[in-house]
Design a protein around this motif. Structure first.
Motif, PDB file in Angstrom:
ATOM      1  N   ASN A  37      -2.156   2.502 -12.128  1.00 20.34           N
ATOM      2  CA  ASN A  37      -0.898   2.852 -11.461  1.00 20.34           C
ATOM      3  C   ASN A  37      -1.161   3.770 -10.286  1.00 20.34           C
ATOM      4  N   CYS A  38      -0.227   3.757  -9.332  1.00 18.73           N
ATOM      5  CA  CYS A  38      -0.430   4.494  -8.083  1.00 18.73           C
ATOM      6  C   CYS A  38      -0.433   6.005  -8.290  1.00 18.73           C
ATOM      7  N   ARG A  39       0.280   6.491  -9.294  1.00 23.06           N
ATOM      8  CA  ARG A  39       0.302   7.945  -9.495  1.00 23.06           C
ATOM      9  C   ARG A  39      -1.077   8.438  -9.929  1.00 23.06           C
ATOM     10  N   GLY A  46       0.840  -1.188   0.000  1.00 26.52           N
ATOM     11  CA  GLY A  46       0.000   0.000   0.000  1.00 26.52           C
ATOM     12  C   GLY A  46       0.878   1.241   0.000  1.00 26.52           C
ATOM     13  N   ASP A  47       0.759   2.055  -1.055  1.00 29.49           N
ATOM     14  CA  ASP A  47       1.450   3.347  -1.051  1.00 29.49           C
ATOM     15  C   ASP A  47       0.631   4.286  -0.175  1.00 29.49           C
ATOM     16  N   LEU A  48       1.296   4.968   0.759  1.00 30.31           N
ATOM     17  CA  LEU A  48       0.577   5.761   1.761  1.00 30.31           C
ATOM     18  C   LEU A  48       1.109   7.196   1.783  1.00 30.31           C
ATOM     19  N   ALA A  94      -3.687   0.758  -3.415  1.00 30.92           N
ATOM     20  CA  ALA A  94      -3.273  -0.651  -3.460  1.00 30.92           C
ATOM     21  C   ALA A  94      -2.403  -0.787  -4.701  1.00 30.92           C
ATOM     22  N   CYS A  95      -1.098  -0.924  -4.476  1.00 34.07           N
ATOM     23  CA  CYS A  95      -0.148  -0.810  -5.598  1.00 34.07           C
ATOM     24  C   CYS A  95      -0.533  -1.755  -6.736  1.00 34.07           C
ATOM     25  N   SER A  96      -0.437  -1.219  -7.958  1.00 35.71           N
ATOM     26  CA  SER A  96      -0.933  -1.916  -9.152  1.00 35.71           C
ATOM     27  C   SER A  96       0.066  -2.884  -9.761  1.00 35.71           C
ATOM     28  N   SER A  97       1.269  -2.970  -9.190  1.00 37.68           N
ATOM     29  CA  SER A  97       2.311  -3.794  -9.812  1.00 37.68           C
ATOM     30  C   SER A  97       2.045  -5.280  -9.586  1.00 37.68           C
ATOM     31  N   SER A 131       6.181   6.257  -6.463  1.00 36.78           N
ATOM     32  CA  SER A 131       5.033   5.439  -6.839  1.00 36.78           C
ATOM     33  C   SER A 131       5.166   4.952  -8.270  1.00 36.78           C
ATOM     34  N   CYS A 132       4.534   3.807  -8.561  1.00 35.80           N
ATOM     35  CA  CYS A 132       4.490   3.348  -9.948  1.00 35.80           C
ATOM     36  C   CYS A 132       3.622   4.310 -10.759  1.00 35.80           C
ATOM     37  N   CYS A 133       3.887   4.373 -12.053  1.00 35.12           N
ATOM     38  CA  CYS A 133       3.214   5.346 -12.910  1.00 35.12           C
ATOM     39  C   CYS A 133       3.047   4.772 -14.309  1.00 35.12           C
TER      40      CYS A 133
HETATM   41 ZN   LIG Z   1       2.221   1.230  -7.269  1.00 35.16          ZN
END
Ligand SMILES: [Zn+2]
Length: 203
Positions: A113-115, A37-39, A177-180, A97-99
């Motif tokens: 993606n998290c961005r 989880g990116d927070l 919720a990170c998409s990777s 964050s992933c993008c």
């Molecule tokens: Zn991510």
């Protein structure tokens, strides 16, 4: 000001936020396991004051979060304190964050993606940011070797593992919720984000 439900299930590949008062506990639970989880935490009163991983690293003298210690803002003030952790204890404060561009480099166009999820989440909170702050990546298993290079480990959290923070100022806590698929053991799965507020009783 936008209002949020204070107990939200964040779908896999999704986002959510809660609004905490000073003194509230905020809990993030990995519902199915192996999920990062990116927070982010943003001051309700001043949206330019938010959790800064760089400030936190400088003031704590550490690369990664540690139980009992605060996370600091862009104005050097504590915003969250790390109270409890049932997971194996891997969390990251070094990765962006992933993008969309990251997934395009891997040949995946239009990947969640998290961005993008961050900007969608803060819109719900009534926050406008031109740029995305660097996140705290809860449960991300990427420790550093002595030479400074990262180990890319599989996320170790088990179903139900959770982390708990105390809000040190009124703040929005935003989680994606990170998409990777790569670091989340094949697919992004749901997380629960909740404010634990002591019940006020009427006599
Ligand atoms: Zn991510």
């Amino acid at each position: 000001m936008a209002r949020a439900a204070n107990d939200v299930v964040i779908p896999g590949y999704g986002h959510g936020f809660v609004t905490a008062r000073k003194g509230d506990r905020v809990r993030l639970t990995d519902l199915e396991g192996n999920q990062v989880g990116d927070l982010w935490a943003i001051s309700v009163d001043d949206h330019d004051e938010y959790l800064s991983t760089a400030t936190t690293r400088m003031l704590s003298g550490r690369v990664f979060p540690r139980l009992g210690e605060p996370f600091y803002t862009t104005r050097d003030r504590p915003i969250l304190t790390f109270l409890a952790d049932t997971s194996p204890g891997y969390h990251d404060m070094m990765f962006a964050s992933c993008c969309d561009a990251l997934y395009r480099r891997r040949g995946k166009a239009n990947h969640p993606n998290c961005r993008d999820n961050y900007f969608a989440a803060i819109e719900g909170a009534g926050v406008r940011h031109a740029n995305i702050p660097d996140p705290v990546n809860i449960f991300q298993n990427t420790p550093a070797r002595p030479d400074g290079s990262f180990i890319y480990g599989v996320t170790m959290s088990a179903p139900g593992d959770h982390v708990t923070f105390r809000a040190e100022m009124p703040c929005f806590v935003v989680v994606t919720a990170c998409s990777s698929e790569r670091i989340n053991a094949g697919a992004s799965t749901p997380m629960r984000l909740q404010v634990l507020r002591a019940a006020t009783r009427r006599r």
